[in-house]
Design a protein around this motif. Structure first.
Motif, PDB file in Angstrom:
ATOM      1  N   GLY A  73      33.278  -5.053  -3.804  1.00 48.22           N
ATOM      2  CA  GLY A  73      33.659  -6.723  -4.177  1.00 48.22           C
ATOM      3  C   GLY A  73      33.342  -7.509  -3.181  1.00 48.22           C
ATOM      4  O   GLY A  73      32.673  -7.325  -2.320  1.00 48.22           O
ATOM      5  N   GLU A  74      34.022  -8.819  -3.149  1.00 48.49           N
ATOM      6  CA  GLU A  74      33.785  -9.869  -2.450  1.00 48.49           C
ATOM      7  C   GLU A  74      34.483  -9.675  -0.875  1.00 48.49           C
ATOM      8  O   GLU A  74      35.577  -8.976  -1.026  1.00 48.49           O
ATOM      9  N   ALA A  75      33.830 -10.341   0.304  1.00 45.41           N
ATOM     10  CA  ALA A  75      34.428 -10.087   1.514  1.00 45.41           C
ATOM     11  C   ALA A  75      36.041 -10.921   1.533  1.00 45.41           C
ATOM     12  O   ALA A  75      35.992 -11.846   0.967  1.00 45.41           O
ATOM     13  N   LYS A  76      36.982 -10.215   2.155  1.00 40.65           N
ATOM     14  CA  LYS A  76      38.343 -10.970   2.079  1.00 40.65           C
ATOM     15  C   LYS A  76      38.160 -12.147   3.269  1.00 40.65           C
ATOM     16  O   LYS A  76      38.538 -13.243   3.015  1.00 40.65           O
ATOM     17  N   THR A  77      37.518 -11.635   4.532  1.00 37.31           N
ATOM     18  CA  THR A  77      37.251 -12.811   5.552  1.00 37.31           C
ATOM     19  C   THR A  77      35.755 -12.781   5.819  1.00 37.31           C
ATOM     20  O   THR A  77      35.435 -11.966   6.729  1.00 37.31           O
ATOM     21  N   PRO A  78      35.209 -13.646   5.269  1.00 36.24           N
ATOM     22  CA  PRO A  78      33.741 -13.576   5.448  1.00 36.24           C
ATOM     23  C   PRO A  78      33.162 -14.235   6.697  1.00 36.24           C
ATOM     24  O   PRO A  78      33.848 -15.144   7.477  1.00 36.24           O
ATOM     25  N   LYS A  79      32.295 -13.454   7.188  1.00 38.64           N
ATOM     26  CA  LYS A  79      31.607 -14.176   8.638  1.00 38.64           C
ATOM     27  C   LYS A  79      30.362 -14.920   8.386  1.00 38.64           C
ATOM     28  O   LYS A  79      29.803 -15.562   9.140  1.00 38.64           O
ATOM     29  N   TYR A  80      29.716 -14.722   7.039  1.00 43.63           N
ATOM     30  CA  TYR A  80      28.628 -15.399   6.535  1.00 43.63           C
ATOM     31  C   TYR A  80      28.914 -15.904   5.030  1.00 43.63           C
ATOM     32  O   TYR A  80      29.738 -15.332   4.330  1.00 43.63           O
ATOM     33  N   THR A  81      28.349 -17.092   5.078  1.00 44.69           N
ATOM     34  CA  THR A  81      28.458 -17.787   3.648  1.00 44.69           C
ATOM     35  C   THR A  81      27.046 -18.146   3.053  1.00 44.69           C
ATOM     36  O   THR A  81      26.195 -18.329   3.862  1.00 44.69           O
ATOM     37  N   VAL A  82      26.933 -17.845   1.866  1.00 48.38           N
ATOM     38  CA  VAL A  82      25.718 -18.042   1.300  1.00 48.38           C
ATOM     39  C   VAL A  82      25.958 -19.244   0.176  1.00 48.38           C
ATOM     40  O   VAL A  82      26.520 -18.951  -0.949  1.00 48.38           O
ATOM     41  N   ASP A  83      24.948 -20.433   0.355  1.00 48.66           N
ATOM     42  CA  ASP A  83      25.090 -21.398  -0.861  1.00 48.66           C
ATOM     43  C   ASP A  83      24.074 -20.986  -1.901  1.00 48.66           C
ATOM     44  O   ASP A  83      22.648 -20.921  -1.202  1.00 48.66           O
ATOM     45  N   LEU A  84      24.315 -20.884  -2.932  1.00 44.69           N
ATOM     46  CA  LEU A  84      23.306 -20.455  -3.954  1.00 44.69           C
ATOM     47  C   LEU A  84      23.249 -21.249  -5.238  1.00 44.69           C
ATOM     48  O   LEU A  84      24.303 -21.849  -5.646  1.00 44.69           O
ATOM     49  N   SER A  85      22.287 -21.476  -5.576  1.00 42.92           N
ATOM     50  CA  SER A  85      21.731 -22.456  -6.676  1.00 42.92           C
ATOM     51  C   SER A  85      20.828 -21.909  -7.594  1.00 42.92           C
ATOM     52  O   SER A  85      19.600 -21.569  -6.671  1.00 42.92           O
ATOM     53  N   VAL A  86      21.156 -21.600  -8.873  1.00 38.16           N
ATOM     54  CA  VAL A  86      20.372 -20.863  -9.702  1.00 38.16           C
ATOM     55  C   VAL A  86      20.004 -21.844 -10.856  1.00 38.16           C
ATOM     56  O   VAL A  86      20.822 -22.302 -11.525  1.00 38.16           O
ATOM     57  N   SER A  87      18.626 -21.511 -11.404  1.00 39.81           N
ATOM     58  CA  SER A  87      18.199 -22.207 -12.430  1.00 39.81           C
ATOM     59  C   SER A  87      17.523 -21.474 -13.475  1.00 39.81           C
ATOM     60  O   SER A  87      16.790 -20.513 -12.873  1.00 39.81           O
ATOM     61  N   SER A  88      17.266 -21.572 -14.395  1.00 39.17           N
ATOM     62  CA  SER A  88      16.691 -20.643 -15.564  1.00 39.17           C
ATOM     63  C   SER A  88      16.148 -21.667 -16.731  1.00 39.17           C
ATOM     64  O   SER A  88      16.526 -22.579 -16.804  1.00 39.17           O
ATOM     65  N   GLY A  89      14.855 -21.166 -17.454  1.00 42.17           N
ATOM     66  CA  GLY A  89      14.392 -21.734 -18.481  1.00 42.17           C
ATOM     67  C   GLY A  89      13.633 -20.722 -19.257  1.00 42.17           C
ATOM     68  O   GLY A  89      12.896 -19.699 -18.697  1.00 42.17           O
ATOM     69  N   THR A  90      13.381 -20.928 -20.443  1.00 44.05           N
ATOM     70  CA  THR A  90      12.672 -20.050 -21.359  1.00 44.05           C
ATOM     71  C   THR A  90      11.671 -20.870 -22.047  1.00 44.05           C
ATOM     72  O   THR A  90      11.931 -22.016 -22.720  1.00 44.05           O
ATOM     73  N   GLY A  91      10.276 -20.443 -22.149  1.00 45.30           N
ATOM     74  CA  GLY A  91       9.407 -21.176 -23.241  1.00 45.30           C
ATOM     75  C   GLY A  91       8.718 -20.341 -23.746  1.00 45.30           C
ATOM     76  O   GLY A  91       8.454 -19.122 -23.249  1.00 45.30           O
ATOM     77  N   GLY A  92       7.848 -20.629 -24.905  1.00 42.55           N
ATOM     78  CA  GLY A  92       6.947 -19.909 -25.541  1.00 42.55           C
ATOM     79  C   GLY A  92       5.594 -19.803 -24.968  1.00 42.55           C
ATOM     80  O   GLY A  92       5.440 -20.839 -24.304  1.00 42.55           O
TER      81      GLY A  92
END
Length: 173
Positions: A73-92
């Motif tokens: 699971g997740e860290a209780k007292t994190p020493k590092y952080t990650v800023d995350l941005s996710v995008s997705s798309g589907t095309g024929g």
């Protein structure tokens, strides 16, 4: 030069090259990324990930939490952080002229991330990773929607693996 002398010279050259190769290999610094003695496993367990804004982003985030915490699971007292941005798309990609629809497509999931030290906010690593997953479009609408969702999930898990490896490599330094 006699054949006996040529044989001795070739043998000496072979021995010398073997010693040279052994010397080069002994200076090699290759080691497993997740080796216990590198401390990467503990550092990964101290990473916190930003909240996701989309369903696909949540799949990426959940997979990263699983990778980083080794299922704990997740860290209780994190020493590092990650800023995350996710995008997705589907095309024929393959159009059927008879019905003016697509028979197959591709889903692309892109994740942008920034790894920071939680204490001082110093950026340790940032980057983008992208994965494309292929999908067949059935004629039924529900089956098509489910195929797209499955394709998004496959690509999200793969992009999480790549981002996780990038983060582990940055923390191993």
């Amino acid at each position: 030069m006699s054949s006996d002398n040529l044989f001795k010279l070739a043998r000496a050259a072979g021995v010398a090259s073997m010693i040279g190769v052994a010397g080069l290999l002994s200076s090699c610094q290759v080691r497993p990324l997740y080796a216990e003695n590198t401390g990467v496993t503990q550092k990964l367990a101290d990473v916190s990930f930003s909240d996701a804004g989309t369903r696909v982003g949540q799949v990426v985030r959940n997979q990263l939490i699983f990778i980083a915490g080794r299922g704990a699971g997740e860290a209780k007292t994190p020493k590092y952080t990650v800023d995350l941005s996710v995008s997705s798309g589907t095309g024929g990609v393959i159009y059927l002229p008879s019905s003016d629809t697509s028979g197959a497509g591709r889903t692309t999931v892109t994740a942008s991330f920034t790894l920071k030290n939680a204490g001082d906010g110093k950026v340790l690593k940032s980057g983008n990773r992208s994965v494309t997953s292929l999908v067949d479009f059935p004629t039924q609408e529900f089956a098509k929607a489910r195929a797209i969702r499955d394709s998004e999930d496959r690509a999200a898990r793969e992009v999480a693996e790549l981002v996780g490896a990038d983060i582990a490599a940055a923390l191993s330094r």
